[in-house]
Each structure stands twice: as structure tokens, then as C-alpha cells.
Design a protein around this motif. Structure first.
Motif, mmCIF file in Angstrom:
data_model
loop_
_atom_site.group_PDB
_atom_site.id
_atom_site.type_symbol
_atom_site.label_atom_id
_atom_site.label_comp_id
_atom_site.label_asym_id
_atom_site.label_seq_id
_atom_site.Cartn_x
_atom_site.Cartn_y
_atom_site.Cartn_z
ATOM 1 N N GLY A 1 2.961 -6.770 6.501
ATOM 2 C CA GLY A 1 3.495 -8.023 7.007
ATOM 3 C C GLY A 1 3.344 -9.228 6.100
ATOM 4 O O GLY A 1 3.668 -10.348 6.500
ATOM 5 N N HIS A 2 2.874 -9.029 4.879
ATOM 6 C CA HIS A 2 2.695 -10.144 3.936
ATOM 7 C C HIS A 2 3.973 -10.386 3.128
ATOM 8 O O HIS A 2 4.794 -9.472 2.952
ATOM 9 N N PRO A 3 4.132 -11.599 2.592
ATOM 10 C CA PRO A 3 5.302 -11.847 1.743
ATOM 11 C C PRO A 3 5.340 -10.966 0.500
ATOM 12 O O PRO A 3 6.418 -10.585 0.031
ATOM 13 N N GLY A 4 4.163 -10.635 -0.073
ATOM 14 C CA GLY A 4 4.170 -9.862 -1.315
ATOM 15 C C GLY A 4 4.890 -10.634 -2.408
ATOM 16 O O GLY A 4 4.542 -11.770 -2.721
ATOM 17 N N ARG A 5 5.929 -10.048 -2.953
ATOM 18 C CA ARG A 5 6.728 -10.715 -3.990
ATOM 19 C C ARG A 5 7.849 -11.562 -3.393
ATOM 20 O O ARG A 5 8.659 -12.137 -4.133
ATOM 21 N N TYR A 6 7.930 -11.665 -2.076
ATOM 22 C CA TYR A 6 9.067 -12.307 -1.427
ATOM 23 C C TYR A 6 8.665 -13.562 -0.661
ATOM 24 O O TYR A 6 9.220 -13.885 0.381
ATOM 25 N N CYS B 1 0.589 -5.524 -2.498
ATOM 26 C CA CYS B 1 0.507 -5.022 -1.117
ATOM 27 C C CYS B 1 1.804 -4.268 -0.836
ATOM 28 O O CYS B 1 2.712 -4.789 -0.184
ATOM 29 N N PRO B 2 1.906 -3.045 -1.332
ATOM 30 C CA PRO B 2 3.172 -2.314 -1.296
ATOM 31 C C PRO B 2 3.481 -1.624 0.027
ATOM 32 O O PRO B 2 4.571 -1.070 0.184
ATOM 33 N N SER B 3 2.574 -1.635 0.984
ATOM 34 C CA SER B 3 2.789 -0.899 2.232
ATOM 35 C C SER B 3 4.024 -1.413 2.967
ATOM 36 O O SER B 3 4.313 -2.611 2.976
ATOM 37 N N THR B 4 4.738 -0.496 3.588
ATOM 38 C CA THR B 4 5.939 -0.838 4.352
ATOM 39 C C THR B 4 5.798 -0.536 5.835
ATOM 40 O O THR B 4 6.724 -0.792 6.602
#
Length: 442
Positions: free
Chosen positions: A401-406, A341-344
Motif C-alpha cells: 500500500g505504499h507509493p514506492g516509486r509512484y 517495497c515491491p510487494s503487490t
């Protein structure tokens, strides 16, 4: 971290910390009934209109109550857009609220940009008299609305995230005392005579692991991997008595949870197997029914629970709120096969937002079953009030707004490296508290 935001976060919570009292309101010494069940990290979640087809930018919804009239809220805030506000500061951070769990803690795990915290939801002004921007959450107003009352959240880890978002936001005025009681978590705000409780259940109906014995209950934390893998036995026509029997002790019950219905399961009605989903060859040998879709199972489950509440079963006489499904935003894969989910930034009006199946089907089922339960509540003339809190459209536009890799540190949660289902705290789901306040104070 954004330089202008860093300084503001250091001193975020420097501010200092009579409605009716229902006979069922929880007091600080009162135990919460229920059977033991642990909160599982991998548990996953989830105005009133019918949408026939793939979910794109939702048409204008209507906020519906059990009375059949428009709900008494400041505005219909479910249709609108996200607007950037560089001056916006979160109500809390991981430094000011100790209840945030690791998989939500994007600040701790170094999410590169905190711009996702600088967006306000702007409802369409033409919808039910909304102003230019939704009113910012006011903890003092919330406490005034709920003094002497209690609220129970029922659902999966997305429901847990909503609970923690609310608790952390209310901590601006008072730090609560947390306690556990037989499957429930509770936060007690003594100065405001208000309690928030949470019961973890990924289905809300009666369920157990297929591999368990007939008398087993939901498994504990030592078996969380097994729970996630399933399969489970789901009794589609039986509410989970562990939380349903406790509902009468609360003034408000907030329901959610849908994503777990995608997992393998064997379905029961009247105590008899009627079908399954994702059955293995071994499971299929014991199933006399047919393959049933996750959407069908989720629909029947919500029908069971909503109508039980609408009828006031187990003595419930309060307000039941159904929160709609919050979509995932995986691209080029899913949880375990390379999805990202790469969106910023949020999606603007110039971009079409689509929700894939089965999530779109889950959403349709929730809305339709809510309507049916509200109709039943009107017909029965009981004391129960039903409210629908539609978050689907606004969250569909927040892939950033997702954690993604974080959502974890390096080397942690092996095999679950990218989380595009849960949400950062603080983060976009803090707006759910503003919607909830509109409902409870309406």
C-alpha cells in the motif's frame, strides 16, 4: 488501471451530499490558537498489550479505556486478516478529492496496479463478537456521532495522511471549507457543524533545531531539508504548548508520530542536557549526558504528553486517542540507499510478519505508556477519556500500500526515489477511519 475499477471510479461521488455541543467546539468563524509551523513533506509518522521481543504476528490485544473496562466498540478489530474483494470501490479518488498531496497520489503518478484498493480487513470473528467483515465506513453515521464537535490530529505526515483520508471520505456527503490559522490546518463541514484540525509536529513535545537560537520555533517550509537533516533539541519532559494549549478547544485529540525519533537529537530534562542520539563530534562536545536510544526518547515523550492529557492540563476534558505506529516496508535498504517495497499483495496468514527495531520498540513503548496514563486517569477520576487505536498489526501486513516509486513524477524528489513509509490515498489507511468511528461512536 483494473478495467472493472476504472468505470466505477468515474462516477464515484455521485451521491448527494444531534449529538451534544461542547462549549469548546470550533465554529466556522473561530480562530485556532497556536504558533506558526509548516507541514513538511519529509515528516514521517507513525489492542493494548505488552509484547516482549521482536514483533511478529501480534497476539490478541484488548481495547482499553481510561475506565479500565473494555471500550464500547462493535468489536475488537485489531486482529484479523486482509481478504480480497474485487467489487470493492474506494470512497474517493484523486479526481473526486482535491486535498490529496502529490506524495500520496499513487493514481496520478501511475501505480501499475490498483489491486491494493480491493482488500477488506476481516477481524477474527472470535474476538469480541466481530462479524465476518468490518462494517464499511459510513459517513452519515460518523457525522451523527460528531455533530457540534471538533477533532484535532497531532503528529507528522502520517497523521496528515490520516486527516486527508478522513476529510476525503467525509467529502462524500459534504465538501468542507479549508482554512489555516497560525500553524493549524482546519477543514470545516458547515452543514454538519463539525471541524477537523491538524497540527504538524514530529515529536509532540517541545523541540527546535539545534542550530537555531533559543527563541526560535519550528521552521517553515523553506527550511524543510534542514529540518529533516536535524539535529534537533528535544525537551522530553515538556509538551509542545503550541498544540497542547489548543487541545481544550476540541472534543477529541488524536496523537501519533514516532519515526522522527530516529533522527539525530540532543535530549533535555528540566532544561538541562541529559544525552543525545546520533551526535556529531561538534554536538558531542556540548553534551554532558550519555547516548540515549530513540526508543527511550520516544517513550519519555509519549509519557509526558499522555499524562498531561490524562490530567486535563490546560483545561482539556475530551477524549484522547493514541494511534500506534504504522510500520515501514523497506527491503534491501532504506530511504536513501536503494530500499524497495515491491510487494503487490498483503501478507496472508501463512506468512510471518516482522517489524524491525526501532519500530517494534516504538510500538511497545506506546502501548505501555498508554496503560500507565490510563491508570493515572482512573486514579484522578477526571473527565478525560483515553482510547488506544492499534493499527500496527493490520498495517504490518500491507507492504503493497505504499507509493514506492509512484509518489512523485520522473525526476522529482531527487535522492528520495522510493517511498515505503507513507501510504497511497486512497489506500489501506482508509481503514483507520473505520476504527476511529468505532471509538468515537462507542
Amino acid at each position: 488501471m483494473i478495467p472493472s475499477l476504472r468505470g466505477m471510479l468515474r462516477g464515484l461521488l455521485t451521491r448527494g451530499t444531534e449529538g451534544r455541543r461542547r462549549r469548546h467546539a470550533i465554529h466556522k468563524t473561530a480562530p485556532v490558537p497556536g504558533a506558526a509551523v509548516a507541514i513538511v513533506f519529509f515528516a514521517t509518522g507513525t489492542l493494548c498489550f505488552v509484547f516482549l521481543g521482536p514483533l511478529r504476528s501480534p497476539p490478541t490485544p484488548t481495547t482499553t479505556s481510561s475506565s479500565g473496562k473494555a471500550a464500547a466498540t462493535a468489536c475488537d478489530a485489531t486482529r484479523g486478516e486482509w481478504v480480497h474483494d474485487p467489487s470493492l470501490r474506494p470512497h474517493y479518488t484523486n479526481a473526486t478529492c482535491g486535498f490529496i498531496q502529490d506524495y500520496q497520489n499513487c493514481m496520478k503518478h501511475g501505480k501499475p496496479s490498483l489491486e491494493f484498493l480491493q482488500w477488506k480487513w476481516r477481524p477474527d470473528a472470535a474476538d469480541a463478537g466481530c462479524g465476518e467483515l468490518m462494517e464499511r465506513f459510513d459517513a452519515a453515521r460518523f457525522f451523527r456521532a460528531v455533530r457540534g464537535r471538533s477533532i484535532l490530529f497531532v503528529g507528522d505526515s502520517l497523521a496528515s495522511s490520516h486527516v486527508l483520508s478522513l476529510v476525503c471520505t467525509l467529502s462524500e456527503l459534504e465538501t468542507p471549507t479549508k482554512r489555516h490559522s497560525t500553524g493549524f490546518e482546519q477543514w470545516w463541514f458547515e452543514a454538519h457543524d463539525f471541524a477537523v484540525s491538524f497540527f504538524w509536529t514530529p515529536f509532540q513535545i517541545r523541540w527546535r533545531l539545534t542550530s537555531d537560537g533559543p527563541e526560535s520555533t519550528a521552521p517553515g517550509p523553506a527550511r524543510q531539508g534542514e529540518v529533516f537533516a536535524g539535529p534537533s533539541d528535544l525537551h522530553l519532559d515538556e509538551p509542545d504548548e503550541r498544540w497542547m494549549s489548543a487541545a481544550k478547544e476540541h472534543d477529541y485529540v488524536v496523537l501519533s508520530a514516532s519515526h522522527w525519533f530516529r533522527r539525530p537529537a540532543v535530549y533535555y530534562r528540566g532544561g538541562h542536557v541529559v544525552g543525545c542520539h546520533g551526535c556529531s563530534a561538534k554536538d558531542a562536545d556540548n553534551v554532558t549526558g550519555t547516548e540515549l536510544s530513540p526508543e527511550h526518547a520516544q517513550r519519555v515523550a509519549f509519557r509526558t504528553v499522555l499524562r498531561a492529557l490524562a490530567r486535563g492540563e490546560h483545561g482539556f476534558e475530551g477524549t484522547a486517542v493514541l494511534r500506534t505506529v504504522a510500520p515501514t516496508h523497506y527491503e534491501k535498504g532504506g530511504w536513501f540507499d536503494g530500499g524497495e517495497c515491491p510487494s503487490t499483495r498483503p501478507l496472508g496468514r501463512d506468512r510471518t510478519a516482522e517489524m524491525v527495531e526501532p519500530e517494534a520498540g516504538f510500538y511497545r513503548a506506546q502501548v505501555e505508556e498508554f496503560r500507565a496514563a490510563a491508570k493515572e486517569a482512573r486514579r484522578s477520576g477526571g473527565a478525560v477519556r483515553l482510547r488506544l487505536m492499534d493499527v500496527t498489526g493490520m498495517m504490518l501486513r500491507r507492504p503493497d500500500g505504499h507509493p514506492g516509486r509512484y509518489g512523485h513524477g520522473p525526476g522529482q524528489h531527487d535522492g528520495f526515489d522510493v517511498d515505503c513509509l507513507h501510504w497511497c490515498l486512497p489506500g489501506p489507511i482508509d481503514v483507520w477511519n473505520e476504527l476511529l468511528l468505532q471509538i468515537l461512536d462507542g
